[in-house]
Scaffold this active site. Structure first.
Site, short mmCIF file in Angstrom:
data_model
loop_
_atom_site.label_atom_id
_atom_site.label_comp_id
_atom_site.label_asym_id
_atom_site.label_seq_id
_atom_site.Cartn_x
_atom_site.Cartn_y
_atom_site.Cartn_z
N ASN A 168 0.96 -0.96 -0.14
CA ASN A 168 -0.02 0.08 -0.06
C ASN A 168 0.86 1.38 0.14
O ASN A 168 0.24 2.26 -0.66
CB ASN A 168 -1.23 -0.20 0.96
CG ASN A 168 -1.52 1.52 1.82
OD1 ASN A 168 -2.42 1.93 0.99
ND2 ASN A 168 -0.42 1.96 2.85
N TYR B 214 3.53 9.25 -11.17
CA TYR B 214 3.24 8.08 -11.16
C TYR B 214 1.94 7.15 -11.58
O TYR B 214 1.57 5.96 -11.45
CB TYR B 214 1.94 9.51 -10.09
CG TYR B 214 1.40 8.75 -9.14
CD1 TYR B 214 1.85 8.70 -7.46
CD2 TYR B 214 -0.15 8.46 -9.17
CE1 TYR B 214 0.95 7.92 -6.62
CE2 TYR B 214 -1.16 8.34 -8.61
CZ TYR B 214 -0.24 7.37 -7.28
OH TYR B 214 -1.62 7.33 -5.98
N LYS C 100 1.70 3.01 -11.87
CA LYS C 100 0.39 2.80 -11.29
C LYS C 100 -0.42 1.29 -12.18
O LYS C 100 -0.66 0.80 -12.03
CB LYS C 100 -0.56 3.54 -11.05
CG LYS C 100 -0.52 4.20 -9.21
CD LYS C 100 -0.23 4.02 -7.96
CE LYS C 100 -0.06 4.07 -7.03
NZ LYS C 100 0.03 3.19 -5.53
N SER D 165 -4.24 2.49 -7.95
CA SER D 165 -4.73 3.30 -8.48
C SER D 165 -5.53 4.04 -9.97
O SER D 165 -5.64 3.04 -10.78
CB SER D 165 -4.13 4.81 -8.74
OG SER D 165 -4.68 6.24 -8.34
N ILE E 116 -9.83 9.74 -2.42
CA ILE E 116 -9.97 8.77 -0.99
C ILE E 116 -9.28 10.85 0.05
O ILE E 116 -8.03 10.74 -0.38
CB ILE E 116 -9.08 7.74 -0.97
CG1 ILE E 116 -9.77 6.94 -2.16
CG2 ILE E 116 -9.24 7.64 0.05
CD1 ILE E 116 -10.83 6.79 -2.10
P1 NAP Z 1 -0.74 8.52 3.12
O1 NAP Z 1 -1.36 8.95 3.98
O2 NAP Z 1 -0.73 9.58 2.67
O3 NAP Z 1 -0.21 6.89 3.63
C1 NAP Z 1 0.78 7.08 2.79
C2 NAP Z 1 1.96 6.08 3.55
O4 NAP Z 1 2.88 5.22 3.07
C3 NAP Z 1 2.21 7.19 4.98
O5 NAP Z 1 1.95 6.81 5.69
C4 NAP Z 1 3.19 7.11 3.58
O6 NAP Z 1 4.60 8.35 4.68
C5 NAP Z 1 4.35 5.86 4.02
N1 NAP Z 1 5.17 5.88 3.14
C6 NAP Z 1 5.76 7.18 2.33
N2 NAP Z 1 6.71 6.04 1.15
C7 NAP Z 1 7.16 4.88 1.68
C8 NAP Z 1 7.95 4.52 2.19
N3 NAP Z 1 9.00 4.28 0.93
N4 NAP Z 1 8.15 2.73 2.48
C9 NAP Z 1 7.40 2.56 3.63
N5 NAP Z 1 6.30 4.24 3.71
C10 NAP Z 1 6.23 4.86 2.65
O7 NAP Z 1 -1.32 8.03 1.42
P2 NAP Z 1 -3.01 7.53 0.96
O8 NAP Z 1 -3.74 8.00 0.47
O9 NAP Z 1 -3.23 6.57 2.02
O10 NAP Z 1 -1.99 6.59 -0.20
C11 NAP Z 1 -2.37 4.63 0.17
C12 NAP Z 1 -1.69 4.33 -1.58
O11 NAP Z 1 -3.23 4.79 -2.03
C13 NAP Z 1 -0.70 4.71 -1.95
O12 NAP Z 1 -0.32 3.83 -2.71
C14 NAP Z 1 -1.68 6.25 -2.95
O13 NAP Z 1 -0.23 5.66 -4.12
C15 NAP Z 1 -2.78 4.73 -3.24
N6 NAP Z 1 -3.72 5.99 -4.06
C16 NAP Z 1 -3.91 6.90 -3.16
C17 NAP Z 1 -5.43 7.82 -3.54
C18 NAP Z 1 -6.12 8.89 -2.78
O14 NAP Z 1 -7.00 9.42 -3.09
N7 NAP Z 1 -5.78 9.17 -1.58
C19 NAP Z 1 -6.14 7.32 -4.57
C20 NAP Z 1 -5.53 6.79 -5.43
C21 NAP Z 1 -4.17 5.70 -4.36
P3 NAP Z 1 5.09 9.46 5.01
O15 NAP Z 1 3.89 9.92 5.43
O16 NAP Z 1 6.10 9.65 5.86
O17 NAP Z 1 5.21 9.57 3.73
#
Ligand code: NAP
Length: 260
Positions: A98, A164, A168, A151, A197
């Protein structure tokens, strides 16, 4: 009452699940949900504070969690983290890839190559490294589960997000290739494609822009909650989901199917 169709369990109780990026957003929601359902959760993230706070949240609610700092972009960190998880929780039955960051770049950006490499290093390469590093555990448990978070950018493309978007799309290709490669071990590999999200990744977008996007582009006319993605991840991890593999499932409020 006679119970029917109950040969396959609809419970993850007692399963060990490793979640990357579990310190915030969807990873955190997934960790809390699995713990509520009785799984033992390896809460991993690059951010130590996030690891500690989610681990404490689960423990204080009576669940089982082991917090481990894991930078998915660092192969040495993967090896060390898996050793700690095996020592602490015994094995790994479910892997949720994730962790992620937002990496955009204009096509004429001087830093395009660096952004491209960063996207692959954090968003794609770690998925295959983690799957291969967990392989013996996933084989041994007899019904291993891998859920990769892609995504809606894995299904289409937006302006200024090429690194990105490509990473993905790669997650979906990896999911399908691994589903084929690991089928002989009864390991299922699936991808979840979240739409917009509400997490720290999208919080920087001004609220009015978020609202406009959601109203115009999603059928449900709103952003999703992290927990709504977590429930799909949980479903794919169930023993009863044993015939679902190589699937690419959008959790996007109807964004990708909407034409008007
Ligand atoms: P988030 O709240 O920023 O959570 C992502 C987590 O991953 C954060 O705790 C981050 O830590 C951690 N992370 C970053 N780089 C890392 C690394 N090298 N090793 C381990 N952990 C790491 O974002 P989220 O939206 O929940 O994202 C989760 C997944 O969903 C991601 O793959 C994202 O691409 C995907 N996604 C998100 C959305 C959206 O709308 N939010 C939509 C589609 C897909 P830091 O905070 O310290 O960086």
């Amino acid at each position: 009452m006679t119970r029917r169709l109950s040969r396959l369990s609809r419970s993850v109780a007692g399963k060990v699940v490793l979640i990357t990026g579990a310190g915030s957003g969807m990873g955190r929601a997934t960790a809390l949900l699995f713990a509520d359902e009785g799984a033992k959760v390896a809460v991993t993230d690059v951010d130590r504070d996030g690891v500690e706070s989610v681990t404490a949240e689960i423990s204080s609610a009576g669940g089982t969690a082991l917090g481990v700092v894991l930078d998915v972009a660092d192969p040495a960190s993967i090896g060390a983290a898996l050793k700690t998880v095996r020592e602490g929780l015994g094995r790994i039955d479910v892997l949720v890839n994730n962790a992620g960051i937002s990496v955009g770049a204009e096509i004429d950006d001087e830093e395009f190559d660096d952004r491209w490499q960063l996207a692959l290093d954090v968003l794609l390469t770690p998925h295959q490294r983690l799957i291969r590093a967990c392989l013996d555990d996933l084989i041994d448990c007899g019904e291993g589960r891998v859920i990769n978070i892609s995504s809606t950018e894995g299904l289409g493309a937006s302006r200024s997000t090429t690194p990105y978007t490509v990473a993905k799309h790669g997650v979906i290709g990896l999911t399908r290739a691994m589903a084929i490669a690991l089928a002989k071990h009864s390991i299922t590999v699936n991808a979840v494609c979240p739409g917009p999200i509400l997490t720290s990744m999208t919080q920087a977008i001004p609220a009015e822009h978020r609202d406009t996007f959601a109203r115009r582009r999603t059928a449900l006319r709103r952003y999703g909650d992290p927990e709504e993605v977590a429930h799909m991840v949980l479903n794919l991890a169930l023993p009863s989901s044993s015939y679902v593999t190589g699937a690419v499932i959008a959790v996007d409020g109807g964004q990708t199917m909407k034409n008007d």
